[in-house]
Design a protein around this motif. Structure first.
Motif, PDB file in Angstrom:
ATOM      1  N   ILE A  59       0.855  -1.192   0.000  1.00  0.00           N
ATOM      2  CA  ILE A  59       0.000   0.000   0.000  1.00  0.00           C
ATOM      3  C   ILE A  59       0.890   1.241   0.000  1.00  0.00           C
ATOM      4  O   ILE A  59       1.326   1.712   1.053  1.00  0.00           O
ATOM      5  N   PRO A  60       1.178   1.790  -1.168  1.00  0.00           N
ATOM      6  CA  PRO A  60       2.001   3.004  -1.220  1.00  0.00           C
ATOM      7  C   PRO A  60       1.148   4.262  -1.105  1.00  0.00           C
ATOM      8  O   PRO A  60      -0.053   4.254  -1.396  1.00  0.00           O
ATOM      9  N   ALA A  61       1.785   5.342  -0.687  1.00  0.00           N
ATOM     10  CA  ALA A  61       1.154   6.661  -0.726  1.00  0.00           C
ATOM     11  C   ALA A  61       1.561   7.337  -2.030  1.00  0.00           C
ATOM     12  O   ALA A  61       2.752   7.406  -2.361  1.00  0.00           O
ATOM     13  N   ILE A  62       0.582   7.801  -2.790  1.00  0.00           N
ATOM     14  CA  ILE A  62       0.880   8.513  -4.033  1.00  0.00           C
ATOM     15  C   ILE A  62       1.781   9.701  -3.699  1.00  0.00           C
ATOM     16  O   ILE A  62       1.588  10.356  -2.669  1.00  0.00           O
ATOM     17  N   PRO A  63       2.767  10.005  -4.533  1.00  0.00           N
ATOM     18  CA  PRO A  63       3.594  11.195  -4.274  1.00  0.00           C
ATOM     19  C   PRO A  63       2.720  12.428  -4.032  1.00  0.00           C
ATOM     20  O   PRO A  63       1.798  12.712  -4.793  1.00  0.00           O
ATOM     21  N   GLY A  64       3.000  13.134  -2.945  1.00  0.00           N
ATOM     22  CA  GLY A  64       2.191  14.293  -2.603  1.00  0.00           C
ATOM     23  C   GLY A  64       1.086  13.978  -1.635  1.00  0.00           C
ATOM     24  O   GLY A  64       0.336  14.860  -1.216  1.00  0.00           O
ATOM     25  N   TYR A  65       0.955  12.733  -1.268  1.00  0.00           N
ATOM     26  CA  TYR A  65      -0.018  12.284  -0.272  1.00  0.00           C
ATOM     27  C   TYR A  65       0.731  11.684   0.909  1.00  0.00           C
ATOM     28  O   TYR A  65       1.799  11.087   0.742  1.00  0.00           O
ATOM     29  N   GLY A  66       0.128  11.779   2.078  1.00  0.00           N
ATOM     30  CA  GLY A  66       0.651  11.093   3.242  1.00  0.00           C
ATOM     31  C   GLY A  66       2.130  11.323   3.442  1.00  0.00           C
ATOM     32  O   GLY A  66       2.612  12.449   3.382  1.00  0.00           O
ATOM     33  N   PHE A  67       2.863  10.249   3.661  1.00  0.00           N
ATOM     34  CA  PHE A  67       4.282  10.351   3.984  1.00  0.00           C
ATOM     35  C   PHE A  67       5.199  10.109   2.782  1.00  0.00           C
ATOM     36  O   PHE A  67       6.398   9.925   2.957  1.00  0.00           O
ATOM     37  N   SER A  68       4.634  10.082   1.576  1.00  0.00           N
ATOM     38  CA  SER A  68       5.494  10.084   0.387  1.00  0.00           C
ATOM     39  C   SER A  68       5.940  11.517   0.127  1.00  0.00           C
ATOM     40  O   SER A  68       5.295  12.477   0.554  1.00  0.00           O
ATOM     41  N   GLU A  69       7.032  11.653  -0.600  1.00  0.00           N
ATOM     42  CA  GLU A  69       7.600  12.977  -0.827  1.00  0.00           C
ATOM     43  C   GLU A  69       6.748  13.801  -1.798  1.00  0.00           C
ATOM     44  O   GLU A  69       6.085  13.250  -2.679  1.00  0.00           O
ATOM     45  N   ILE A  70       6.762  15.102  -1.622  1.00  0.00           N
ATOM     46  CA  ILE A  70       6.030  16.007  -2.506  1.00  0.00           C
ATOM     47  C   ILE A  70       6.897  16.333  -3.726  1.00  0.00           C
ATOM     48  O   ILE A  70       8.025  16.788  -3.569  1.00  0.00           O
ATOM     49  N   PRO A  71       6.391  16.110  -4.934  1.00  0.00           N
ATOM     50  CA  PRO A  71       7.183  16.448  -6.135  1.00  0.00           C
ATOM     51  C   PRO A  71       7.475  17.941  -6.204  1.00  0.00           C
ATOM     52  O   PRO A  71       6.619  18.768  -5.905  1.00  0.00           O
ATOM     53  N   LYS A  72       8.666  18.257  -6.628  1.00  0.00           N
ATOM     54  CA  LYS A  72       9.071  19.657  -6.797  1.00  0.00           C
ATOM     55  C   LYS A  72       9.119  20.037  -8.275  1.00  0.00           C
ATOM     56  O   LYS A  72       9.574  21.112  -8.627  1.00  0.00           O
ATOM     57  N   GLU A  73       8.661  19.138  -9.143  1.00  0.00           N
ATOM     58  CA  GLU A  73       8.673  19.394 -10.570  1.00  0.00           C
ATOM     59  C   GLU A  73       7.370  18.893 -11.182  1.00  0.00           C
ATOM     60  O   GLU A  73       6.649  18.098 -10.585  1.00  0.00           O
ATOM     61  N   GLN A  74       7.078  19.365 -12.382  1.00  0.00           N
ATOM     62  CA  GLN A  74       5.911  18.895 -13.106  1.00  0.00           C
ATOM     63  C   GLN A  74       6.160  17.487 -13.645  1.00  0.00           C
ATOM     64  O   GLN A  74       7.293  17.042 -13.743  1.00  0.00           O
ATOM     65  N   GLY A  75       5.084  16.818 -13.987  1.00  0.00           N
ATOM     66  CA  GLY A  75       5.220  15.546 -14.680  1.00  0.00           C
ATOM     67  C   GLY A  75       4.854  14.317 -13.881  1.00  0.00           C
ATOM     68  O   GLY A  75       4.847  13.211 -14.426  1.00  0.00           O
ATOM     69  N   TRP A  76       4.530  14.496 -12.588  1.00  0.00           N
ATOM     70  CA  TRP A  76       4.123  13.329 -11.811  1.00  0.00           C
ATOM     71  C   TRP A  76       2.630  13.082 -12.033  1.00  0.00           C
ATOM     72  O   TRP A  76       1.789  13.405 -11.203  1.00  0.00           O
ATOM     73  N   ASN A  77       2.343  12.477 -13.169  1.00  0.00           N
ATOM     74  CA  ASN A  77       0.978  12.155 -13.562  1.00  0.00           C
ATOM     75  C   ASN A  77       0.714  10.668 -13.354  1.00  0.00           C
ATOM     76  O   ASN A  77       1.593   9.938 -12.884  1.00  0.00           O
ATOM     77  N   PRO A  78      -0.490  10.178 -13.671  1.00  0.00           N
ATOM     78  CA  PRO A  78      -0.779   8.754 -13.442  1.00  0.00           C
ATOM     79  C   PRO A  78       0.192   7.806 -14.133  1.00  0.00           C
ATOM     80  O   PRO A  78       0.542   6.755 -13.577  1.00  0.00           O
ATOM     81  N   GLU A  79       0.644   8.169 -15.341  1.00  0.00           N
ATOM     82  CA  GLU A  79       1.571   7.286 -16.057  1.00  0.00           C
ATOM     83  C   GLU A  79       2.895   7.150 -15.310  1.00  0.00           C
ATOM     84  O   GLU A  79       3.458   6.049 -15.202  1.00  0.00           O
ATOM     85  N   ARG A  80       3.378   8.259 -14.773  1.00  0.00           N
ATOM     86  CA  ARG A  80       4.655   8.218 -14.053  1.00  0.00           C
ATOM     87  C   ARG A  80       4.510   7.481 -12.726  1.00  0.00           C
ATOM     88  O   ARG A  80       5.405   6.726 -12.325  1.00  0.00           O
ATOM     89  N   VAL A  81       3.397   7.670 -12.058  1.00  0.00           N
ATOM     90  CA  VAL A  81       3.148   6.935 -10.819  1.00  0.00           C
ATOM     91  C   VAL A  81       3.061   5.439 -11.110  1.00  0.00           C
ATOM     92  O   VAL A  81       3.619   4.615 -10.371  1.00  0.00           O
ATOM     93  N   ALA A  82       2.373   5.073 -12.183  1.00  0.00           N
ATOM     94  CA  ALA A  82       2.247   3.661 -12.548  1.00  0.00           C
ATOM     95  C   ALA A  82       3.623   3.027 -12.776  1.00  0.00           C
ATOM     96  O   ALA A  82       3.891   1.906 -12.321  1.00  0.00           O
ATOM     97  N   ARG A  83       4.488   3.734 -13.472  1.00  0.00           N
ATOM     98  CA  ARG A  83       5.844   3.206 -13.693  1.00  0.00           C
ATOM     99  C   ARG A  83       6.582   3.033 -12.365  1.00  0.00           C
ATOM    100  O   ARG A  83       7.310   2.049 -12.168  1.00  0.00           O
ATOM    101  N   ALA A  84       6.373   3.984 -11.461  1.00  0.00           N
ATOM    102  CA  ALA A  84       7.013   3.883 -10.143  1.00  0.00           C
ATOM    103  C   ALA A  84       6.489   2.677  -9.381  1.00  0.00           C
ATOM    104  O   ALA A  84       7.250   1.998  -8.676  1.00  0.00           O
TER     105      ALA A  84
END
Length: 432
Positions: free
Chosen positions: A170-195
């Motif tokens: 159970i991961p936290a999506i970047p920018g949610y909970g205790f995952s890190e907040i992105p400092k750049e554009q581009g963290w969309n569903p496709e990039r999260v899926a790859r992660a």
């Protein structure tokens, strides 16, 4: 003007937030490591008492608006209902209880594509357990799945069979909970899926399945389009099934077209109501996430109102979500957003994913060849008809209407949710 506004909402409302937490390390003793480090590090939560004291102070200083001028929820959450929730939050609620509960679980953090991703990973004692990655949405969090961990990983204890077992991630999506907040554009569903694919394989799995509702459905769709080696199938509770020819009529608020079945007519009505009257929150986040974030970062009661409204509206609870989720559990989720200051970052995922995530064409579901399973819950934002679902997902192999539950399937009905996953992935296990 009305049509233009509705168009914005339809095009953007379910672009899901990809928020991440700033400075995750301040909540754990884990040492900061270089971005290139692919190690998996233990994670513990320890919120400074000063932050909890500040929250109580801010709650006590809330300035509420005057009372609504209607006798229902048509202007939003009613003043008395929110005041009761906030009063308990300030004087009766104890964050340390959920902190202790989370710290009793195996929690970890690992760096993927330059961001620290925090996640829960519970292995089953059963040797044939099927690895599954569960993805939350907004206004939820990984906390949505906590009560389902036991039934999924230890089925024998919860009325199932040993062969029903899952290893749960159970991961936290970047920018949610205790995952890190992105400092750049581009963290969309496709990039999260790859992660997510990197995460699962970093944990040592070569085959797995993915499940999601809300953002989780969008991310699971993206993962299925990418079809990485080892992905055996996906399960969705909020599928993208609107036929392209109905997007414009729904958007315009047109009457129901002729020729629709009873289930299709019901779905059409639900979608038209949602986009016409209940989707303004999405329009705000998809067009002005930063401005929205100022409000959500400065006032805990404003944050509570913004999140609680949708929790109440989308759960099968007659606008009383405490009845099915629990007051403390709801406040656990809201407090998590507050303590991690992810009001703005969670909104930015909508901005990143400027799309209509109910549309089969926009979600490119026809490109998905990975096996797809869909469970329809009776109080979901709309109940995807089987006809639309089969047309949208050519590889659909499982479709079932659950007996009860709403948008927050695992949070509201963990046992029903578990039973759906057991049934949905039963035939896929043979490929392990």
């Amino acid at each position: 003007m009305k049509t233009k506004l509705t168009t914005i909402l339809l095009a953007a409302t379910f672009s899901f937030s990809i928020p991440v937490i700033a400075n995750a390390q301040q909540y754990t003793a884990t040492a900061v490591t270089a971005p290139a480090d692919s190690s998996i590090r233990p994670f513990k939560i320890s919120i400074p008492q000063a932050k909890l004291d500040e929250l109580k102070r801010r709650i006590a200083e809330t300035r509420f608006p005057d009372q609504e001028t209607v006798k229902d929820e048509s202007q939003g959450i009613q003043l008395a209902q929110l005041q009761a929730l906030v009063a308990y939050w300030g004087k009766g609620y104890d964050w340390r209880k959920i902190e202790k509960k989370l710290n009793a679980l195996p929690q970890f953090v690992t760096n993927i594509d330059g961001l620290d991703i925090q996640f829960i990973h519970v292995r089953s004692k059963e040797s044939n357990a099927l690895p599954i990655i569960l993805t939350h949405g907004w206004p939820g969090s990984p906390l949505e799945f906590l009560e389902a961990i036991g039934p999924l990983t230890d089925p024998v204890k919860y009325g199932g069979k040993a062969e029903d077992a899952f290893d749960v991630i159970i991961p936290a999506i970047p920018g949610y909970g205790f995952s890190e907040i992105p400092k750049e554009q581009g963290w969309n569903p496709e990039r999260v899926a790859r992660a997510w694919d990197v995460l699962v394989k970093r944990l040592g799995y070569t085959k797995y399945v993915s499940e999601g509702g809300d953002h989780g459905s969008v991310i699971s769709d993206a993962l299925a389009r990418q079809a990485p080696t080892g992905l055996l199938g996906i399960h969705l509770t909020m599928p993208a099934t609107i036929p392209d020819e109905l997007v414009r009529p729904i958007n315009a608020g047109d009457p129901v077209p002729t020729g629709l079945s009873a289930d299709e007519t019901k779905a059409y009505h639900a979608l038209r109501t949602f986009f016409g009257r209940n989707a303004a929150y999405g329009g705000m986040m998809v067009t002005r996430p930063q401005t929205t974030g100022y409000l959500l970062s400065d006032s805990p009661s404003a944050l509570a109102a913004f999140l609680y409204e949708k929790i109440a509206e989308w759960s099968e609870s007659d606008l009383q979500p405490e009845k099915v989720i629990g007051r403390d559990a709801i406040l656990d989720d809201i407090t998590l957003y507050w303590l991690t200051n992810t009001g703005a970052s969670s909104s930015r995922f909508y901005w990143e994913n400027n799309n209509n995530n109910f549309s089969s064409k926009h979600q490119k579901t026809q490109e998905i060849n990975v096996p797809v399973a869909i469970s329809v819950f009776p109080h979901e934002i709309y109940q995807a008809p089987e006809s639309w679902s089969r047309a949208a997902y050519p590889s659909l192999y499982y479709y079932h209407k659950a007996a009860k539950g709403g948008h927050f399937a695992a949070w509201e009905q963990p046992q029903v949710f578990t039973e759906e996953l057991r049934a949905a992935f039963k035939t896929i296990r043979k490929d392990l």
